[in-house]
Design a protein around this motif. Structure first.
Motif, PDB file in Angstrom:
ATOM      1  N   MET A   1       9.090   1.128 -11.819  1.00 23.23           N
ATOM      2  CA  MET A   1       9.361   0.249 -12.951  1.00 23.23           C
ATOM      3  C   MET A   1       9.632   1.110 -14.172  1.00 23.23           C
ATOM      4  SD  MET A   1       6.923  -2.513 -14.912  1.00 23.23           S
ATOM      5  CE  MET A   1       7.392  -3.152 -16.531  1.00 23.23           C
ATOM      6  N   PHE A   2      10.731   0.814 -14.861  1.00 20.66           N
ATOM      7  CA  PHE A   2      11.088   1.530 -16.085  1.00 20.66           C
ATOM      8  C   PHE A   2      10.863   0.591 -17.267  1.00 20.66           C
ATOM      9  CE2 PHE A   2      13.525   3.352 -12.629  1.00 20.66           C
ATOM     10  CZ  PHE A   2      13.361   4.713 -12.819  1.00 20.66           C
ATOM     11  N   MET A   3      10.116   1.051 -18.249  1.00 18.76           N
ATOM     12  CA  MET A   3       9.771   0.199 -19.387  1.00 18.76           C
ATOM     13  C   MET A   3       9.750   0.997 -20.675  1.00 18.76           C
ATOM     14  SD  MET A   3       5.686  -0.269 -18.584  1.00 18.76           S
ATOM     15  CE  MET A   3       5.100  -0.581 -20.248  1.00 18.76           C
ATOM     16  N   GLY A   4       9.949   0.296 -21.783  1.00 22.27           N
ATOM     17  CA  GLY A   4       9.833   0.903 -23.097  1.00 22.27           C
ATOM     18  C   GLY A   4       8.532   0.469 -23.741  1.00 22.27           C
ATOM     19  N   ALA A   5       8.408   0.677 -25.054  1.00 19.74           N
ATOM     20  CA  ALA A   5       7.179   0.304 -25.754  1.00 19.74           C
ATOM     21  C   ALA A   5       7.428   0.259 -27.252  1.00 19.74           C
ATOM     22  CB  ALA A   5       6.054   1.289 -25.443  1.00 19.74           C
TER      23      ALA A   5
END
Length: 266
Positions: free
Chosen positions: A172-176
């Motif tokens: 899973m690729f996610m930002g913040a």
């Protein structure tokens, strides 16, 4: 930033929330308080928004409340070179045909360009990501169901029995919104609820954040640092922030900005 660009950001931001403060607009544009107040006065006189004490409000606000945080259109142009370099490195982690989750965000959106040469199974809650991959790649694209939030260009569901629970991902690729000692931070409870469900569906969680995110803070913690397996950032990261990441047993990948052929150091 030119006046037209500031005005675009101000008008975009004011559609997202009932009231946007002068300080919020200063943060979004990097302009001084005096400059923002002059912009507000001009837009008020042009009847494009309404000036209120300490900020502005839309003449015709959205009936549905938006999410907290800057709109997608505002964030998209911030630190673009860093985001592109980080996204290129992220796609290098993907194997052909692999099932992956790409959460909505402006850094994760930059993954669509290098993904154009791949054939992965992509689950996303982002309209821009889904649309671009459908038009410009042979990746299989799945989207979650729920409420559409226009300013952030994402779909979020408050229910547990959505399609999220039926998709397994290798990564899973996610930002913040920000990263600190307490963990990964986001701006809105609905975003946190949706991302927590997605995190549980992946073998490996990869966080994509430019180095500026280590200076950002929010009152809401999405997850502790120990839940992140890999963190990709640019070479503007401070030694202190790098030590914080590595002490949490996270694989840190630092990407040189503006040098697509250079190898990242990890």
């Amino acid at each position: 930033m030119h006046e037209k660009e500031r005005n675009r950001i101000i008008l975009s931001a004011v559609q997202d929330r009932p009231v946007v403060t002068v300080l919020d607009l200063c943060s979004m544009t990097g302009a001084s308080e005096a400059t923002i107040r002059r912009d507000i006065s001009a837009l008020h006189e042009a009847k494009k928004l309404r000036r209120v004490r300490g900020g502005v409000e839309a003449l015709h606000p959205n009936q549905l409340p938006g999410l907290a945080g800057r709109p997608f259109a505002v964030n998209e142009a911030i630190n673009i070179a860093q985001k592109q370099a980080i996204a290129r490195k992220a796609v290098e982690l993907c194997d052909e045909g692999e099932p992956i989750i790409i959460n909505g965000g402006t850094t994760t959106f930059q993954m669509v360009h290098p993904l154009a040469t791949r054939r992965c199974q992509v689950f996303t809650n982002s309209f821009p990501i889904a649309e671009h991959l459908l038009k410009n790649s042979k990746n299989t694209v799945l989207m979650s169901g729920g409420v559409i939030y226009r300013e952030q260009n994402i779909v979020l569901s408050p229910f547990d029995n959505d399609v999220t629970r039926n998709f397994y991902a290798r990564r899973m690729f996610m930002g913040a919104q920000g990263v600190g000692p307490l963990g990964v931070m986001e701006a809105d409870p609905l975003i946190i609820q949706a991302e927590q469900k997605l995190i549980g569906q992946a073998d490996e969680v990869v966080l994509l954040v430019d180095s500026g995110k280590f200076k950002e803070r929010s009152s809401l913690v999405l997850c502790p640092l120990k839940d992140i397996d890999v963190l990709i950032t640019d070479d503007g990261i401070s030694d202190r922030s790098a030590a914080m990441v590595e002490s949490a047993d996270i694989k840190l990948i630092v990407v040189p900005v503006g040098a697509s052929k250079e190898e990242a150091v990890s």
